[in-house]
Design an enzyme around this catalytic site. Structure first.
Site, PDB file in Angstrom:
ATOM      1  N   SER A   1       0.830  -1.370   0.344  1.00  0.00           N
ATOM      2  CA  SER A   1       0.060   0.265   0.102  1.00  0.00           C
ATOM      3  C   SER A   1       1.185   1.269   0.137  1.00  0.00           C
ATOM      4  CB  SER A   1      -0.587   0.058   1.163  1.00  0.00           C
ATOM      5  OG  SER A   1      -1.484   0.739   1.129  1.00  0.00           O
TER       6      SER A   1
ATOM      7  N   TYR B   1      -1.629  -0.711  10.111  1.00  0.00           N
ATOM      8  CA  TYR B   1      -1.583  -0.823   9.226  1.00  0.00           C
ATOM      9  C   TYR B   1      -0.757  -0.317   8.148  1.00  0.00           C
ATOM     10  CZ  TYR B   1      -3.792  -0.943   3.964  1.00  0.00           C
ATOM     11  OH  TYR B   1      -3.410  -1.208   3.067  1.00  0.00           O
TER      12      TYR B   1
END
Length: 253
Positions: free
Chosen positions: A146, A159
């Site tokens: 990501s 995350y």
């Protein structure tokens, strides 16, 4: 084509979203596909049915990638059924939507689950798959990371940390496993998928991407396109991190 002559791809978290898109793209290119899932059995079975309709072999394997014994069992099944593995896509991921400023809300249990799936998981699966990947003409690992791993902005601090670690681990694994195995990562920006829509219905994707050079969220197939490039579209690319983000990172000052 004999089963042993057909290339094989394993996609973790392949029941929905990006994982499903990757699995379908491999199938359209004639790969046998192993569809891994953890909890979404109905969706995984539907993905497998859609792949089977294309006339290629498919298997569905339940395994929590953060549990080493389940990962090893999954790779044993791949070896026993297909005798080879050509491409591995580490796509399975977990998160919680927690405001970064609310440090107390980022619980130990959430930290452990997110890092277990997003960071330990890709390592466990890659380690278990490495020997099988290396036995052929050369294998490929693609980690779905990501842009949060670059920017520190995302669904929660854990995350972002997990994806930053995955980006670094991609480079480390590329060094460790070359030349037989290539390891790269695709780093998506916002994706129009169930992940965001159900995870945090208050996020407005249109507003989120409004100032990007390409002001639209990606679709799962946009990310799968990049995954397939790293997996089979190049022979000498390894240790690379590719942002597929509509230019999001160009907007960060």
């Amino acid at each position: 084509m004999n089963l042993s002559d057909r290339p094989v791809a394993l996609v973790t978290g392949a029941a929905t979203g990006v994982g499903r898109a990757c699995a379908m793209q491999f199938a359209r290119r004639g790969f046998a596909v192993v569809v891994n899932y953890s909890r979404s059995k109905a969706e995984a079975d539907q993905t497998a049915n859609d792949i089977e309709a294309l006339g290629v072999p498919v298997s569905v394997v339940q395994a929590d990638v953060s549990v080493e014994s389940e990962v090893q069992s999954m790779l044993d099944q791949v070896r026993n059924q297909y005798g080879r593995l050509d491409c591995l896509v580490n796509n399975a991921a977990a998160t919680e939507f927690v405001e970064h400023s609310d440090l107390d809300a980022m619980t130990v249990a959430a930290w452990d689950r997110i890092l277990g799936v997003n960071l330990k998981g890709p390592f466990f699966v890659t380690r278990a798959a490495a020997k099988l990947l290396a036995e052929g003409e050369g294998g490929s690992v693609v980690n779905v990371s990501s842009v949060a791993g670059f920017t520190g902005a995302g669904s929660c601090i854990a995350y972002c940390a997990s994806k930053g670690g995955l980006n670094t681990m991609t480079k480390s694994l590329a060094r460790a496993l070359g030349p037989k195995i290539r390891v790269n990562a695709v780093c998506p920006g916002p994706i129009d998928s169930r992940w965001i829509r159900e995870g945090n219905p208050n996020w407005d994707l249109t507003e989120m991407v409004a100032n990007y050079p390409i002001p639209q969220p990606s679709q799962p197939d946009d990310i799968a396109d990049a995954v397939l490039f790293f997996a089979i579209g190049t022979k000498v690319t390894t240790g690379q991190l590719l942002a597929v983000d509509g230019g999001q990172m160009l907007t960060i000052q």
